[in-house]
Write an enzyme that holds these catalytic residues in place. Structure first.
Site, PDB file in Angstrom:
ATOM      1  N   ASP A   1       3.196  -4.239   7.921  1.00 18.64           N
ATOM      2  CA  ASP A   1       1.931  -3.526   7.803  1.00 18.64           C
ATOM      3  C   ASP A   1       0.825  -4.543   8.093  1.00 18.64           C
ATOM      4  OD1 ASP A   1      -0.438  -2.439   6.910  1.00 18.64           O
ATOM      5  OD2 ASP A   1       0.385  -1.635   5.045  1.00 18.64           O
TER       6      ASP A   1
ATOM      7  N   HIS B   1       0.873  -1.175   0.000  1.00 19.16           N
ATOM      8  CA  HIS B   1       0.000   0.000   0.000  1.00 19.16           C
ATOM      9  C   HIS B   1       0.912   1.227   0.000  1.00 19.16           C
ATOM     10  CE1 HIS B   1      -2.796   2.954   1.768  1.00 19.16           C
ATOM     11  NE2 HIS B   1      -3.778   2.138   1.440  1.00 19.16           N
TER      12      HIS B   1
ATOM     13  N   CYS C   1      -4.656   2.444  -3.747  1.00 17.45           N
ATOM     14  CA  CYS C   1      -3.415   2.933  -3.128  1.00 17.45           C
ATOM     15  C   CYS C   1      -2.294   1.905  -3.269  1.00 17.45           C
ATOM     16  CB  CYS C   1      -3.602   3.278  -1.651  1.00 17.45           C
ATOM     17  SG  CYS C   1      -4.822   4.533  -1.375  1.00 17.45           S
TER      18      CYS C   1
ATOM     19  N   LYS D   1     -10.277  -0.416  10.790  1.00 19.83           N
ATOM     20  CA  LYS D   1     -10.463  -1.606   9.955  1.00 19.83           C
ATOM     21  C   LYS D   1     -10.845  -2.819  10.799  1.00 19.83           C
ATOM     22  CE  LYS D   1      -7.224  -0.095   6.401  1.00 19.83           C
ATOM     23  NZ  LYS D   1      -7.974   0.271   5.203  1.00 19.83           N
TER      24      LYS D   1
ATOM     25  N   GLN E   1      -4.383  -5.061   7.030  1.00 20.42           N
ATOM     26  CA  GLN E   1      -5.380  -5.995   6.486  1.00 20.42           C
ATOM     27  C   GLN E   1      -5.332  -7.375   7.136  1.00 20.42           C
ATOM     28  OE1 GLN E   1      -7.789  -5.081   4.710  1.00 20.42           O
ATOM     29  NE2 GLN E   1      -7.104  -3.182   3.748  1.00 20.42           N
TER      30      GLN E   1
END
Ligand code: PMP
Length: 405
Positions: A194, A117, A360, A220, A197
């Site tokens: 990261d 991302h 993104c 999220k 997700q």
């Protein structure tokens, strides 16, 4: 409890006219999270970590309890390793500005994957520009796989930092973090993961994964917007300079300088989003109550149904793995001859909310030769009926755009 029982916990999902399958962008909030934020403002609101009067102590306690909830959730060793941020983007920038700029130099390399991302790419481009280090890309197969050979060659003796998403926000694939960490540590590099997700969809144990930093966003995982978390290994955080400076992150200040506060406060300049932290803790409690076994089973069933349905629709192409289990509830797809913006507008006219564009992650789309795509992303509270309505709507798109089939 079934998925439809849990669905009752979400006020926004009671609107029967909306099929919300844009969960990778932001999830919906259960009542427990909305209540936690309200309770904070109604009964605990004062500036945390500052006052010595009971209300401020209550606000501080709420904030610190939330920090402990996050520590346990991601299996950090200490609350000192949990820094409250605004979101994933801020956490990754913190590492880039504080660790990156002070540890990298010309001749060093930063390894990232091609599927990052922009939030986990632009900060490293900045570090490379400012330090003279070089950015190297681990390119994936079309299904998202990063081969052992890629990991072994791109991460080499010059690599000082590896930035990688555990789950791609476009392909939904789960990256081999353990292998990447093993190789990175073998060459003396740190790993920044990261978790935006992955954290909402699978148990994440930072100690087991052995990552050095990990960032994720509250919104999220059904928490409030404006609260996020950066995990950092204590020994690294201790020797890093502050990112932002100002109030709250100091021990003492003179006209000339300052002694910075201990962890984690050194990295929390200004008033922390305490209500957001309370909401985030409530979201984590809620997730734990639903439990990841149920969440994963449900999200896999939804993904499987959607992929089976879309496979039968001519001119529709799903990006990434053929295995629904390697999608983490994310399905990016293209419809031949129809721009994703039109796809999403047609879906919207049927009451279906999806994301369209480059997500993104422009370098990944360019690499895969796709200009843009449409993305559906499921959460355990979605239903098979919603998936069927989505597939039916997708199947009608080309006809509605004037194609004969
Ligand atoms: N990384 C990934 C993989 C993401 O999917 C997102 C959100 N789309 C981000 C980072 C950025 O999250 P935020 O906007 O909450 O900072």
């Amino acid at each position: 409890m079934t998925a439809s029982d849990y669905r009752k916990d979400f006020p926004l999902l009671q609107n029967e006219d909306t099929i919300y399958i844009d969960n990778a962008a932001t999830a919906q909030r259960p009542q427990a999270v909305l209540d936690a934020v309200k309770v904070f403002y109604e009964t605990e609101n004062a500036n945390p970590l500052r006052g010595f009067y009971p209300l401020s102590l209550k606000a501080t306690e709420s904030c610190e309890n939330a920090r402990a909830t996050v520590r346990d959730f991601i299996h950090a060793t200490s609350k000192k390793e949990i820094i409250f941020t605004r979101n994933t983007t801020e956490g990754l920038n913190l590492v880039a500005y504080s660790y990156g700029l002070s540890h990298l130099k010309a001749g060093d390399e930063i390894a990232v994957t091609i599927m990052e991302h922009h939030s986990n790419l632009l900060p490293w481009q900045m570090v490379a520009r400012q330090t003279g280090a070089e950015l190297k890309f681990m390119e994936c197969e079309t299904d998202g796989t990063l081969t052992d050979e890629t990991i072994q060659t791109v991460i080499n003796e010059k690599t000082k930092l590896v930035a990688v998403a555990q789950v791609s926000n476009v392909l939904g694939c789960v990256n081999p973090i353990e292998k990447i960490v093993a190789r990175a540590h073998e060459v003396g590099a740190v790993v920044v993961m990261d978790g935006a997700q992955s954290v909402p969809h699978m148990p994440v144990d930072v100690q087991k994964l052995d990552v050095d930093f990990m960032a994720f966003s509250g919104h999220k995982l059904m928490g409030p917007m404006g609260i996020g978390v950066l995990y950092g290994r204590k020994v690294l955080l201790e020797e890093m300079p502050p990112f932002l400076t100002g109030g709250e992150m100091i021990d003492s200040v003179t006209r000339e300088g300052a002694v910075f506060a201990e962890l984690p406060y050194k990295f929390e300049a200004g008033t922390v989003n305490a209500a957001g932290a309370a909401g985030l803790a409530a979201a984590i409690d809620y997730l734990n109550q639903v439990n990841f076994d149920f969440i994963q089973e449900q999200e896999l069933a939804l993904t499987q149904r959607a992929m089976e349905g879309l496979a039968k629709v001519p001119h529709v192409h799903v990006m990434g793995s053929e295995d629904p289990a390697n999608h983490t509830g994310i399905i990016s797809f293209t419809v031949e001859g129809v721009h994703p913006h039109d796809v999403s507008e047609i879906l919207a006219s049927d009451g279906i909310d999806v994301r369209a564009g480059h997500h993104c992650a422009q370098p990944l789309l360019t690499y895969l030769g796709v200009h843009s795509s449409t993305r559906a992303s499921f959460m355990f509270y979605n239903t098979l009926d919603e998936v069927d309505a989505f597939v039916k709507s997708v199947a009608s798109i080309r006809r509605r755009m004037g194609y004969e089939e």
